[in-house]
Design an enzyme around this catalytic site. Structure first.
Site: not given
Ligand code: FDA
Length: 300
Positions: A91, A125, A154, A175, A178, A218, A279-280
């Site tokens: 970051k 990132d 994003q 990468r 969302k 995910h 955030r997670r």
């Molecule tokens: P969504 O949030 O809809 O998740 C889909 C499903 O996955 C959920 O319904 C749940 O079941 C499960 N899930 C998701 N998050 C979970 C959690 N924390 N605990 C348990 N279950 C969970 N963002 C950003 O702004 N800048 C960045 O540089 C990055 N870098 C990054 C790297 C990597 C490898 C990943 C996977 C993600 C990021 N992100 C990020 C975060 C990203 O923007 C986003 O917030 C998360 O991936 C959650 O979005 P999903 O697409 O997974 O969908």
């Protein structure tokens, strides 16, 4: 997120840190570099690549930023020493993005030089929208001299499609995610489906251009949509990878690997675990309930 979870998430800052930490453990490798190394080895044994992140952001003094840079250099040395199948995620606010752009660029340059000497890739990132322009500026400058670095887009940002078009011209490695920060409607899509549509639109642009795509999600809908694009464009597994966060949807992760795709897991470690973990929690619909239950029952 339902109203109960929204209320709990709003009160998270009041939850004692040891309680937060207990729930954060699934998302972070540990406090020390050796914890990240162990986690990467464990993942590598399952054919999963890693990207190691030293936790920390929004650094506002040069000493802390220089310390963060040294920590990043130690990660690179460890990846090389232990022959990990891993790269590094960074970051830029941890390297001084909010202090002075030239200072931040110099820090990143030192990291990229060392990374290049070890043949390691570095992913920059993407943070909140106050950092987008400067992050892209620093990435573009670095990319002129180093091809071992990539950027994040994003899909919730309305501008990301245009950014993708411009960065594709430079031959960037992406990468796509969302986006996790809370942004105003003027600059960001708010509806779930709009964010998904934007994700798949940008992914198609990236993949049609022949640029490398890290597909970071995910979300079943996006994973299925991505697989359709991959098969339609006849992409081979070395032209893209799926990426997931440590501690999230491990069964889905295994299924993706079984289907012949490559997978990389984000491995955060360090003592600055609090902001990342909060955030997670906000993304995890069940987590809020677990935390409250734990407080009420005293963790029993
Ligand atoms: P969504 O949030 O809809 O998740 C889909 C499903 O996955 C959920 O319904 C749940 O079941 C499960 N899930 C998701 N998050 C979970 C959690 N924390 N605990 C348990 N279950 C969970 N963002 C950003 O702004 N800048 C960045 O540089 C990055 N870098 C990054 C790297 C990597 C490898 C990943 C996977 C993600 C990021 N992100 C990020 C975060 C990203 O923007 C986003 O917030 C998360 O991936 C959650 O979005 P999903 O697409 O997974 O969908």
């Amino acid at each position: 997120m339902n109203i109960f979870n929204k209320i709990v998430v709003g009160t998270l800052p009041l939850v004692p840190k040891p309680v937060v930490r207990k729930f954060a453990n699934r998302y972070i490798a540990g406090d020390r570099l050796e914890h990240a190394v162990e986690t990467a080895k464990r993942l590598n044994d399952k054919d999963i690549m890693g990207t190691i992140d030293v936790l920390g952001e929004d650094v506002l003094n040069r000493e802390d930023a220089s310390r963060a840079k040294r920590d990043c250099l130690s990660v690179l040395e460890a990846i090389d020493k232990h022959r990990l199948n891993a790269n590094q995620s960074i970051k830029l606010t941890s390297l001084g993005l909010k202090i002075d752009l030239d200072f931040c660029l110099r820090n990143l340059t030192e990291i990229l030089k060392t990374a290049r000497s070890f043949n390691i890739f570095v992913r920059v990132d993407m943070e909140d929208s106050s950092c987008t322009d400067d992050t892209i500026k620093i990435f573009e400058e670095s990319h002129k001299h180093f091809n071992n670095c990539g950027i994040v887009l994003q899909s919730y940002l309305r501008r990301s499609c245009d950014d993708a078009v411009n960065l594709i011209k430079l031959g960037a490695n992406f990468r796509l995610c969302k986006g996790i920060y809370i942004e105003p409607e003027e600059i960001a899509f708010k509806e779930k489906q709009e964010i998904r549509d934007s994700f798949l639109k940008i992914l198609r642009l990236i993949m049609e251009s022949g640029s490398y795509a890290g597909i970071a999600t995910h979300d079943d809908y996006l994973i299925n949509g991505s697989c359709k694009i991959i098969s339609e464009l006849k992409k081979t597994p070395e032209q893209y990878e799926f990426q997931m966060l440590l501690g999230v949807r491990e069964n889905l992760r295994d299924k993706i690997i079984k289907n012949g795709h490559r997978m990389r897991v984000y491995i955060p470690f360090g003592t600055h675990w609090y902001q990342y973990s909060i955030r997670r929690f906000k993304e995890n619909p069940q987590m809020a309930g677990y935390i409250i239950k734990s407080i009420i029952t005293g963790g029993k």
